[in-house]
Design an enzyme around this catalytic site. Structure first.
Site, PDB file in Angstrom:
ATOM      1  N   SER A  65      56.579 137.952 103.805  1.00  0.00           N
ATOM      2  CA  SER A  65      55.321 137.202 103.752  1.00  0.00           C
ATOM      3  C   SER A  65      54.434 137.600 102.571  1.00  0.00           C
ATOM      4  O   SER A  65      54.859 137.526 101.422  1.00  0.00           O
ATOM      5  CB  SER A  65      54.613 137.407 105.091  1.00  0.00           C
ATOM      6  N   ASP A 278      55.361 133.288 102.181  1.00  0.00           N
ATOM      7  CA  ASP A 278      56.375 132.489 102.872  1.00  0.00           C
ATOM      8  C   ASP A 278      55.787 131.179 103.407  1.00  0.00           C
ATOM      9  O   ASP A 278      56.414 130.490 104.208  1.00  0.00           O
ATOM     10  CB  ASP A 278      57.046 133.288 104.000  1.00  0.00           C
ATOM     11  N   ALA A 371      41.655 134.133 111.230  1.00  0.00           N
ATOM     12  CA  ALA A 371      40.768 133.980 110.078  1.00  0.00           C
ATOM     13  C   ALA A 371      41.561 134.007 108.773  1.00  0.00           C
ATOM     14  O   ALA A 371      41.193 133.362 107.786  1.00  0.00           O
ATOM     15  CB  ALA A 371      39.719 135.086 110.091  1.00  0.00           C
ATOM     16  N   ARG A 498      40.556 148.660 115.403  1.00  0.00           N
ATOM     17  CA  ARG A 498      41.856 148.511 116.073  1.00  0.00           C
ATOM     18  C   ARG A 498      42.943 149.143 115.205  1.00  0.00           C
ATOM     19  O   ARG A 498      42.824 149.155 113.975  1.00  0.00           O
ATOM     20  CB  ARG A 498      42.182 147.038 116.342  1.00  0.00           C
ATOM     21  N   GLY A 501      48.966 146.683 113.342  1.00  0.00           N
ATOM     22  CA  GLY A 501      50.319 146.512 113.860  1.00  0.00           C
ATOM     23  C   GLY A 501      51.344 146.510 112.742  1.00  0.00           C
ATOM     24  O   GLY A 501      52.547 146.440 113.003  1.00  0.00           O
TER      25      GLY A 501
END
Ligand code: 16G
Ligand code: ZN
Length: 530
Positions: A65, A278, A371, A498, A501
């Site tokens: 990506s 991508d 977003a 957070r 990931g």
């Protein structure tokens, strides 16, 4: 069995290095391309199993990506074009980390856990982005498929959403469209041209500049162009002919840096579009006459789309509920605008497409966007049936029938399998043209609050835990209380932390009434995280 023995033998050509742990994360496996060969081989084995388990064709996309060109990655796509079912992520991680000689037992564990009939046939669609590491990684994947005796189709270079589209078309026996790349362009272009209302426009100009991130989106937009018959004048920049993939360009760069990409010459007010590497993400932007950069991100896109679809639904007289799904990163102004002005219900999901997708299924018409520009619209089966029936119902008033017909065309234009930069771009162009809006008119719907995103390297990012769709920290103890205190000091303040990931960092987000305050709040919160 024989197949498992073959799979172990085949691993000799794709040995797993010692000391590396792979994990199937939010976006599959992603890493430096040089260490991914054994992972690709093992994902070939897994894709064959997944296909047997689902008794259908599945797909494998090779891409990293928006990440730098030397990276690559791999993710599995389920039969209807959805992301791999979550329960299989563990199987993927397990197999990717199996030592060469343990591959047989790792496969057997999955076969037992899922109760797979190994004698069933399997079939897999394969595609990759433009990275130079793509072809050898594809070979490793195909080696895995071959030892499993699987049939496969290698489509070469495609956008991620094109592959999702193809596998869905194939498995739904043509009901979603023709399962070819040409079929994809035809489906989108036909819907787009039918939705296009000619006639004088005062503000909307059918002229756009696309930043292709030096990737596959640029190549595929060129192919689409001939199908659009001059209805839209597209200039494709950053097409990979000189620049590097994602380097100083692309949707992620533009969103994070809040500035135009390199490689574009922009006139004031000119509508510009950035894809990611991508082409599953898109953001719009323009520079106004004072030279100020204005970003139209995923939040602006979902507001635009939800507003227009809401109007069509009302005009059609159909009883369908529309909802918007965002993440905690959504600009506070967008949430307020949707809820207070547009009266549209908004739900908040955890970061990662699968979480948004899942929540969007709760509505008849679910619009979801991150977003960062990844998103799409999902129509429930029931909604789809009602809309189609209304579009063909001669007893309805013509204005209602016409609205329903436009909705059917919007359904064709939208890639419901996954966020799709090319499809989303055409959807936005359709709405802007219908409303006769320039980018500036769109941007005026609401004014974004200034925000700041920081990433922080910590010893152990898993020490930070969250709840309430990542908006509230539950660990370490005292962190959320500290954030609350800081937030209270600022007008329109909001902040959350957070663990990422995809990277070994903790992310800090803050927004407030001014850029200086958003920066300060982000800084103060990040001090609490160290
Ligand atoms: C992945 C997700 C993307 C999300 C990003 C967050 C998919 C297909 N991609 O790229 O949606 O915005 O991760 O990254 O789900 P982070 O966890 O590092 O902030
Ligand atoms: Zn992407």
């Amino acid at each position: 069995s024989d197949i498992l023995a073959e799979a172990v033998k085949g691993a000799a050509a794709h040995p797993r290095p010692e000391g590396i742990q792979f994990a199937y994360g939010t976006a599959g496996f992603r890493d430096k391309s040089t260490i991914l060969d054994p992972v690709l081989y093992r994902m070939g084995l897994l894709a064959a199993l997944r296909s047997k388990a689902k008794k259908a064709t599945v797909a494998v996309m090779i891409t990293a990506s928006h990440n730098p060109e030397p990276d690559n990655g791999v993710k599995l796509v389920d039969p209807m074009g959805e992301m791999l079912e979550e329960s299989w992520e563990e199987h993927a991680t397990d197999l990717a980390n199996a030592k060469d000689e343990d591959i047989g037992s790792a496969l057997q564990r999955i076969i037992d856990a899922v109760d797979i009939d190994i004698s069933l046939p399997s079939d897999v669609f394969v595609a990759r982005d433009t990275r130079p590491s793509g072809p050898p990684l594809t070979q490793a994947l195909l080696d895995g498929l071959k030892v499993m005796g699987s049939t496969f189709t290698d489509f070469g270079i495609l956008t991620t959403p094109q592959l999702h589209y193809l596998v869905r078309c194939h498995n739904s026996k043509g009901a979603y469209g023709e399962p070819t790349e040409e079929g994809y362009y035809k489906k989108l272009a036909q819907a787009f041209l039918k939705l296009r209302k000619d006639g004088a426009k005062k503000k909307y100009e059918p002229v756009v500049i696309i930043d292709g991130a030096n990737g596959v989106g640029a190549l595929k937009t060129r192919k689409l162009q001939s199908h659009l018959h001059e209805s839209l004048r597209i200039t494709v920049c950053n097409d990979g002919s000189s620049g590097k993939l994602n380097e100083k360009c692309g949707a992620d760069f533009v969103k994070v840096q809040q500035k135009p990409p390199a490689g574009l010459e922009i006139q004031p007010g000119q509508r510009c579009v950035s894809f990611d590497g991508d082409a599953d993400r898109v953001v719009f932007f323009y520079v106004n006459k004072d030279g100020v950069f204005n970003l139209l991100d995923g939040d602006k896109i979902s507001t635009l789309i939800a507003g227009y679809l809401g109007e069509l639904v009302s005009a059609s007289g159909l009883q369908l509920n529309i909802g918007v799904v965002q993440t905690a990163y959504a600009n506070g102004s967008s949430t307020r605008y949707l809820e207070d002005v547009m009266k549209v219900p908004v739900s908040c999901a955890k970061t990662g497409v699968k979480h948004l997708h899942h929540k969007a299924l709760e509505f008849d018409v679910g619009v979801y966007f991150e977003a960062n520009g990844h998103g799409t619209v999902l129509f429930s089966d029931q909604a789809e049936q009602k809309i189609k029936a209304a579009s063909q119902d001669d007893s309805l008033e013509s204005s209602k029938r016409e609205a329903a017909t436009r909705l059917t065309l919007m359904m064709d234009l939208i890639n419901q399998t996954v966020g799709d930069a090319i499809s989303d771009f055409l959807v936005v162009e359709t709405i802007l043209s219908t409303r006769d809006w320039a980018a500036e008119d769109w941007n005026m719907q609401y004014r974004d609050l200034p925000s700041r995103l920081l990433k922080i390297k910590v010893k152990d990012r898993t020490a930070v835990q969250t709840t309430d769709a990542e908006r509230c920290a539950t660990a370490p103890a005292g962190l959320q209380e500290a954030i609350n205190k800081l937030v209270a000091k600022y007008q329109q303040g909001r902040s959350f932390v957070r663990p990422s990931g995809t990277e070994d960092v903790v992310r800090v987000f803050a927004e407030a009434d001014t850029q200086a305050n958003a920066d300060m709040l982000a800084h103060e919160v990040s001090v609490q995280v160290y």
